[in-house]
Write a protein that holds these residues in place. Sequence first.
Motif, PDB file in Angstrom:
ATOM      1  N   PRO A  50     -13.292  25.469   6.004  1.00 47.91           N
ATOM      2  CA  PRO A  50     -13.105  24.379   6.971  1.00 47.91           C
ATOM      3  C   PRO A  50     -13.846  23.099   6.595  1.00 47.91           C
ATOM      4  N   ARG A  51     -15.050  23.224   6.028  1.00 51.53           N
ATOM      5  CA  ARG A  51     -15.810  22.028   5.667  1.00 51.53           C
ATOM      6  C   ARG A  51     -15.078  21.203   4.612  1.00 51.53           C
ATOM      7  N   ILE A  52     -14.510  21.896   3.625  1.00 53.97           N
ATOM      8  CA  ILE A  52     -13.771  21.180   2.574  1.00 53.97           C
ATOM      9  C   ILE A  52     -12.526  20.535   3.162  1.00 53.97           C
ATOM     10  N   PHE A  53     -11.787  21.283   3.969  1.00 58.78           N
ATOM     11  CA  PHE A  53     -10.560  20.758   4.559  1.00 58.78           C
ATOM     12  C   PHE A  53     -10.834  19.510   5.396  1.00 58.78           C
ATOM     13  N   TRP A  54     -11.741  19.643   6.361  1.00 62.30           N
ATOM     14  CA  TRP A  54     -11.973  18.540   7.296  1.00 62.30           C
ATOM     15  C   TRP A  54     -12.595  17.325   6.604  1.00 62.30           C
ATOM     16  N   SER A  55     -13.572  17.539   5.734  1.00 60.88           N
ATOM     17  CA  SER A  55     -14.235  16.402   5.089  1.00 60.88           C
ATOM     18  C   SER A  55     -13.282  15.683   4.146  1.00 60.88           C
ATOM     19  N   ASP A  56     -12.518  16.419   3.375  1.00 62.25           N
ATOM     20  CA  ASP A  56     -11.564  15.825   2.447  1.00 62.25           C
ATOM     21  C   ASP A  56     -10.481  15.059   3.214  1.00 62.25           C
ATOM     22  N   PHE A  57      -9.930  15.700   4.223  1.00 60.32           N
ATOM     23  CA  PHE A  57      -8.849  15.082   4.993  1.00 60.32           C
ATOM     24  C   PHE A  57      -9.318  13.824   5.725  1.00 60.32           C
ATOM     25  N   LEU A  58     -10.421  13.928   6.449  1.00 61.76           N
ATOM     26  CA  LEU A  58     -10.884  12.787   7.237  1.00 61.76           C
ATOM     27  C   LEU A  58     -11.362  11.636   6.359  1.00 61.76           C
ATOM     28  N   ALA A  59     -12.018  11.946   5.252  1.00 64.44           N
ATOM     29  CA  ALA A  59     -12.469  10.888   4.343  1.00 64.44           C
ATOM     30  C   ALA A  59     -11.263  10.157   3.742  1.00 64.44           C
ATOM     31  N   SER A  60     -10.235  10.924   3.359  1.00 66.11           N
ATOM     32  CA  SER A  60      -9.031  10.310   2.791  1.00 66.11           C
ATOM     33  C   SER A  60      -8.341   9.421   3.823  1.00 66.11           C
ATOM     34  N   ALA A  90      -5.016   6.810  -0.829  1.00 65.53           N
ATOM     35  CA  ALA A  90      -5.789   7.610   0.121  1.00 65.53           C
ATOM     36  C   ALA A  90      -4.890   8.224   1.198  1.00 65.53           C
ATOM     37  N   LEU A  91      -3.952   7.438   1.728  1.00 59.49           N
ATOM     38  CA  LEU A  91      -3.040   7.983   2.735  1.00 59.49           C
ATOM     39  C   LEU A  91      -2.099   9.016   2.122  1.00 59.49           C
ATOM     40  N   TYR A  92      -1.751   8.818   0.863  1.00 63.27           N
ATOM     41  CA  TYR A  92      -0.944   9.816   0.154  1.00 63.27           C
ATOM     42  C   TYR A  92      -1.690  11.140   0.065  1.00 63.27           C
ATOM     43  N   ARG A  93      -2.976  11.079  -0.255  1.00 68.74           N
ATOM     44  CA  ARG A  93      -3.760  12.313  -0.309  1.00 68.74           C
ATOM     45  C   ARG A  93      -3.892  12.943   1.074  1.00 68.74           C
ATOM     46  N   ALA A  94      -4.194  12.128   2.070  1.00 74.42           N
ATOM     47  CA  ALA A  94      -4.311  12.663   3.430  1.00 74.42           C
ATOM     48  C   ALA A  94      -2.991  13.267   3.896  1.00 74.42           C
ATOM     49  N   GLY A  95      -1.878  12.601   3.576  1.00 79.38           N
ATOM     50  CA  GLY A  95      -0.581  13.130   3.961  1.00 79.38           C
ATOM     51  C   GLY A  95      -0.241  14.425   3.262  1.00 79.38           C
ATOM     52  N   GLY A  96      -0.823  14.646   2.081  1.00 80.33           N
ATOM     53  CA  GLY A  96      -0.571  15.876   1.347  1.00 80.33           C
ATOM     54  C   GLY A  96      -1.033  17.120   2.072  1.00 80.33           C
ATOM     55  N   PHE A  97      -1.883  16.955   3.063  1.00 76.77           N
ATOM     56  CA  PHE A  97      -2.366  18.115   3.811  1.00 76.77           C
ATOM     57  C   PHE A  97      -1.275  18.723   4.695  1.00 76.77           C
ATOM     58  N   ILE A  98      -0.141  18.054   4.845  1.00 74.30           N
ATOM     59  CA  ILE A  98       0.969  18.666   5.569  1.00 74.30           C
ATOM     60  C   ILE A  98       1.430  19.931   4.859  1.00 74.30           C
ATOM     61  N   LEU A 109      -8.358  27.859  10.590  1.00 75.72           N
ATOM     62  CA  LEU A 109      -8.696  26.433  10.656  1.00 75.72           C
ATOM     63  C   LEU A 109      -8.334  25.909  12.040  1.00 75.72           C
ATOM     64  N   PRO A 110      -9.056  26.340  13.052  1.00 72.04           N
ATOM     65  CA  PRO A 110      -8.694  25.935  14.416  1.00 72.04           C
ATOM     66  C   PRO A 110      -8.715  24.418  14.587  1.00 72.04           C
ATOM     67  N   GLY A 111      -7.652  23.916  15.173  1.00 69.93           N
ATOM     68  CA  GLY A 111      -7.568  22.492  15.462  1.00 69.93           C
ATOM     69  C   GLY A 111      -7.081  21.628  14.322  1.00 69.93           C
ATOM     70  N   PHE A 112      -6.896  22.199  13.134  1.00 66.27           N
ATOM     71  CA  PHE A 112      -6.557  21.344  11.994  1.00 66.27           C
ATOM     72  C   PHE A 112      -5.137  20.800  12.110  1.00 66.27           C
ATOM     73  N   ARG A 113      -4.199  21.606  12.575  1.00 68.54           N
ATOM     74  CA  ARG A 113      -2.835  21.104  12.753  1.00 68.54           C
ATOM     75  C   ARG A 113      -2.827  19.912  13.720  1.00 68.54           C
ATOM     76  N   ASN A 117      -1.853  15.954  12.777  1.00 70.62           N
ATOM     77  CA  ASN A 117      -0.800  15.209  13.462  1.00 70.62           C
ATOM     78  C   ASN A 117      -1.339  13.985  14.194  1.00 70.62           C
ATOM     79  N   ALA A 118      -2.534  14.100  14.780  1.00 76.82           N
ATOM     80  CA  ALA A 118      -3.108  12.975  15.506  1.00 76.82           C
ATOM     81  C   ALA A 118      -3.524  11.845  14.561  1.00 76.82           C
ATOM     82  N   VAL A 119      -4.032  12.210  13.386  1.00 73.55           N
ATOM     83  CA  VAL A 119      -4.590  11.212  12.471  1.00 73.55           C
ATOM     84  C   VAL A 119      -3.546  10.678  11.491  1.00 73.55           C
TER      85      VAL A 119
END
Length: 368
Positions: A50-60, A90-98, A109-113, A117-119
């Motif tokens: 979860p730490r890798i997912f959330w930090s990578d996604f939110l930073a991107s 950066a948005l391309y990387r963040a969008g890749g999490f779909i 990964l509770p709450g990640f979906r 979608n919110a971000v």
Amino acid sequence: MTVTAHSPLTDVQPDTDVAKRAAALKRVPDDKAMLRAVAELTRDLGTPNPRIFWSDFLASAFLGYAGLAVAILSGNLWLQCVAALVSVLALYRAGGFIHEVSHVKHSALPGFRFGFNAVIGVPLLVPSYMYEGIHNLHHARTRYGTDQDPEYLPLALMKPWTLPLFIFASVLAPFALLFRNAVLAPLSLFIPALRQIVVERYSGLAINPAFRRRPAEGEAHRNWIIQETAASIWSIVLLGGVFSGYIALNAFLIFLAIVSSVAVLNQVRTLVAHLWENDGEPLSVTAQFLDSVNVPPPGILASIWAPVGLRYHALHHLLPSVPYHALGEAHRRLTAQLAPDSAYHCANYDGLTGLVARLARSTLVRGA
């Protein structure tokens, strides 16, 4: 192309014998030693961090939106261009999490979906319901590369003009998504026949024009409706703000240009995710792997144009449930342990340029 092992495909030249390669692909048997090693050597890599997912996604996402803000607000053209480039990447990387949302166990990964979608999903008009329930069909053993695969076209076997058209379609993606969410979705609530068309043809991130999506059921249907409603409201508010003057037209056009650029970059990446040499017949798992692409290190550019583990796309077809941050370790283990004649070593390629050139030459030969 980096090939250190022998397979039925290595005897056929990629640039001159595309049809022969398509025929050979159907005859590739499963490399049982490879598949067994894949299962045994990666058993401990299936848990997402979860730490890798959330930090990578939110930073991107933060970097992407910061770049967008600078591109809109700055009066310096050069700064705007640099900020726009940063925003796109950066948005391309963040969008890749779909892609990860469509595979990950949501209990891990509770709450990640919701966060995705919110971000990113709703603001960029690509909520995850448009990929969930679609992408898993691409991984179905008997669907890959057939007309029932929403994410496959035999591009290497098609005419040369299909490649520029394939890319150009992505340029129009944000305009099409705005129209879908702001106009078609609300109208379809009152016109059942239109709703059927919207669900079947305009509710999935698919590249196969023959694919028709089935309505979701249960929890998936509930998520679909919530996300679609949010995307529709956002699209209507966005367009309403532009037409009423609350949102400057220049800012809106910059936003569309950046979203369109993200879509184009993703389409180029899709262009080299596979070799696209299957002519529609079901394939063995090993054949599906060999029709897919890894672009492993030492090259570093692939981490930019194929982020969030997508540089290991062939490996991902063997390990669809392994999170993106573990694919590099899985690749290192398999590369070290598998024999030189393993089919695993035949799916590694050097970079984007060579793959695009190979595909273009295949279509030119096919169209001659």
